[in-house]
Scaffold this motif. Structure first.
Motif, PDB file in Angstrom:
ATOM      1  N   LYS A   1       0.864  -1.319  -0.041  1.00 22.92           N
ATOM      2  CA  LYS A   1       0.051  -0.011   0.043  1.00 22.92           C
ATOM      3  C   LYS A   1       0.754   1.263   0.048  1.00 22.92           C
ATOM      4  O   LYS A   1       0.578   2.402  -0.896  1.00 22.92           O
ATOM      5  N   THR A   2       2.001   1.359   0.909  1.00 18.96           N
ATOM      6  CA  THR A   2       2.700   2.336   0.802  1.00 18.96           C
ATOM      7  C   THR A   2       3.573   2.684  -0.390  1.00 18.96           C
ATOM      8  O   THR A   2       3.562   3.723  -0.930  1.00 18.96           O
ATOM      9  N   ALA A   3       3.965   1.681  -0.865  1.00 21.64           N
ATOM     10  CA  ALA A   3       4.750   1.579  -2.330  1.00 21.64           C
ATOM     11  C   ALA A   3       3.878   2.052  -3.376  1.00 21.64           C
ATOM     12  O   ALA A   3       4.101   2.804  -4.127  1.00 21.64           O
ATOM     13  N   PHE A   4       2.663   1.630  -3.292  1.00 18.35           N
ATOM     14  CA  PHE A   4       1.454   2.010  -4.383  1.00 18.35           C
ATOM     15  C   PHE A   4       1.196   3.618  -4.202  1.00 18.35           C
ATOM     16  O   PHE A   4       1.283   4.620  -5.307  1.00 18.35           O
ATOM     17  N   LEU A   5       1.088   4.078  -2.933  1.00 15.44           N
ATOM     18  CA  LEU A   5       0.881   5.361  -2.736  1.00 15.44           C
ATOM     19  C   LEU A   5       1.960   6.298  -3.189  1.00 15.44           C
ATOM     20  O   LEU A   5       1.750   7.419  -3.610  1.00 15.44           O
ATOM     21  N   LEU A   6       2.976   5.843  -2.910  1.00 12.53           N
ATOM     22  CA  LEU A   6       4.277   6.651  -3.100  1.00 12.53           C
ATOM     23  C   LEU A   6       4.394   6.711  -4.476  1.00 12.53           C
ATOM     24  O   LEU A   6       4.710   7.897  -5.237  1.00 12.53           O
ATOM     25  N   ASN A   7       4.352   5.604  -5.384  1.00  9.43           N
ATOM     26  CA  ASN A   7       4.460   5.613  -6.877  1.00  9.43           C
ATOM     27  C   ASN A   7       3.613   6.339  -7.256  1.00  9.43           C
ATOM     28  O   ASN A   7       3.549   7.112  -8.364  1.00  9.43           O
ATOM     29  N   LEU A   8       2.209   6.205  -7.133  1.00 16.34           N
ATOM     30  CA  LEU A   8       1.042   7.241  -7.707  1.00 16.34           C
ATOM     31  C   LEU A   8       1.361   8.876  -7.357  1.00 16.34           C
ATOM     32  O   LEU A   8       1.105   9.547  -8.279  1.00 16.34           O
ATOM     33  N   THR A   9       1.814   9.020  -6.151  1.00 16.76           N
ATOM     34  CA  THR A   9       2.112  10.431  -5.976  1.00 16.76           C
ATOM     35  C   THR A   9       3.015  11.032  -6.768  1.00 16.76           C
ATOM     36  O   THR A   9       3.110  12.028  -7.502  1.00 16.76           O
ATOM     37  N   PHE A  10       4.398  10.132  -6.972  1.00 20.64           N
ATOM     38  CA  PHE A  10       5.290  10.727  -7.777  1.00 20.64           C
ATOM     39  C   PHE A  10       4.895  10.555  -9.254  1.00 20.64           C
ATOM     40  O   PHE A  10       5.341  11.631 -10.143  1.00 20.64           O
ATOM     41  N   THR A  11       4.004   9.825  -9.542  1.00 19.62           N
ATOM     42  CA  THR A  11       3.535   9.967 -11.062  1.00 19.62           C
ATOM     43  C   THR A  11       2.853  11.298 -11.494  1.00 19.62           C
ATOM     44  O   THR A  11       3.375  11.706 -12.265  1.00 19.62           O
ATOM     45  N   ILE A  12       2.275  11.743 -10.526  1.00 26.78           N
ATOM     46  CA  ILE A  12       1.514  13.151 -10.703  1.00 26.78           C
ATOM     47  C   ILE A  12       2.559  14.002 -10.541  1.00 26.78           C
ATOM     48  O   ILE A  12       2.397  14.939 -11.590  1.00 26.78           O
ATOM     49  N   ILE A  13       3.582  14.019  -9.848  1.00 22.10           N
ATOM     50  CA  ILE A  13       4.539  15.128  -9.669  1.00 22.10           C
ATOM     51  C   ILE A  13       5.313  14.975 -11.245  1.00 22.10           C
ATOM     52  O   ILE A  13       5.830  15.999 -11.653  1.00 22.10           O
ATOM     53  N   GLU A  14       5.772  13.583 -11.623  1.00 21.39           N
ATOM     54  CA  GLU A  14       6.333  13.515 -12.650  1.00 21.39           C
ATOM     55  C   GLU A  14       5.602  14.168 -14.010  1.00 21.39           C
ATOM     56  O   GLU A  14       6.414  14.732 -14.926  1.00 21.39           O
TER      57      GLU A  14
END
Length: 311
Positions: free
Chosen positions: A23-36
């Protein structure tokens, strides 16, 4: 005559922390995708926007891995007698396949750039790379704590992203000083090949679970030899062992014992089988006992004087 079945204790040791890690990995990855996506638009970098699409695919596969891992922690039902543990392997398989496809996409785009390097916005890349290393590195550290096959595959998934951003950081730093755009595809190709090799190794483990091979650390021949050392055990057959999800294992076997064997000696033989198996991983153990000269209840098995080992 048969002496029934002996089952090992069901002290489920599957870590419920794996779901939290994913769950943590998913949320971190999704957040960074938006930043990217925002960073790619601001720096006008098609390379970063392309990687944002790749990270969006990562987020989808991580979300699936998280969902399947949560599903795998449900208890047994009449139609799922081992519970839902195997669904976590499905999540690992999907994640691994998405990563292989993503790496193939990266290599497809990086190799032509060796022959035709393109100019990049190095300062903007460096700034975004720092953020990428922080987000993806935090996710790797979280998932690396887990022991499930899904977490192992996902950790390589996230490590690929982290190393990719380390490469971007180093490459951008060098390109700020020297005009050497070829550095970017060289680092990208090297990291992709390294990660691809390790992902394929983990996918092989996942594949072995699906085809019900003997658990990796279990030595069937040594196990049989130890069981046959019992003074009342003449032979054993229909020995099968497989793993449910890479962590929880199953074993079934038939023991042929001397005709004068007492009930207590049968119980002791079955207890010996249980003692020879790691109780933390072998949660499901079934031992059937036949007396010398008795027909095997399965009917189509080998002669009692031979060992029949399957995985």
């Amino acid at each position: 005559m048969s002496d029934g079945h002996s089952h090992g204790g069901h002290s489920h040791g599957h870590s419920h922390g794996s779901s939290g890690n994913l769950k943590t990995a998913f949320l971190l990855n999704l957040t960074f995708t938006i930043i990217e996506v925002i960073g790619g638009i601001m720096t006008n970098s098609i390379a970063i926007l392309s990687d944002a699409v790749h990270d969006l695919g990562d987020s989808i596969s991580l979300g699936l891995a998280w969902y399947f891992d949560r599903l795998s922690q449900r208890g047994r039902t009449p139609k799922n007698t081992y519970g839902y543990r195997r669904y976590s392997i499905l999540g690992g398989l999907i994640t691994g396949l998405v990563l292989v496809i993503g790496l193939g996409f990266v290599l497809w785009n990086a190799i032509p750039r060796l022959f035709a390097p393109e100019e990049v916005n190095a300062p903007g890349m460096m700034a975004l790379a720092v953020v990428g290393v922080i987000f993806n590195g935090a996710a790797v550290l979280k998932v690396k704590k887990g022991s499930s096959l899904t977490e192992q595959v996902v950790s390589w998934h996230l490590l690929e992203d982290t190393l990719g951003w380390v490469a971007v950081l180093i490459g951008a730093g060098v390109m700020i000083v020297w005009d050497l755009p070829i550095i970017d595809p060289i680092l990208s190709i090297g990291i992709s090949i390294f990660v691809l090799w390790n992902v394929l190794r983990n996918l092989r483990k996942v594949f072995n679970v699906f085809i019900q091979k003997v658990p990796e650390a279990f030595d069937v021949e040594a196990f049989e030899k130890a069981v046959l050392a019992h003074p009342k055990v003449l032979s054993m057959h229909h020995t099968h062992s497989w793993t449910v999800d890479g962590e929880v294992h199953v074993l079934t076997t038939h023991l042929v014992m001397k005709r004068d064997t007492t009930r207590d000696e049968m119980i002791e033989a079955k207890s010996q089988v249980r003692r020879l198996l790691d109780e933390r991983t072998f949660e499901h153990v079934t031992v059937d006992v036949e007396l010398e000269g008795e027909l095997c209840v399965i009917g189509a098995g080998p002669e009692h004087g031979m060992a029949d080992v399957h995985g």
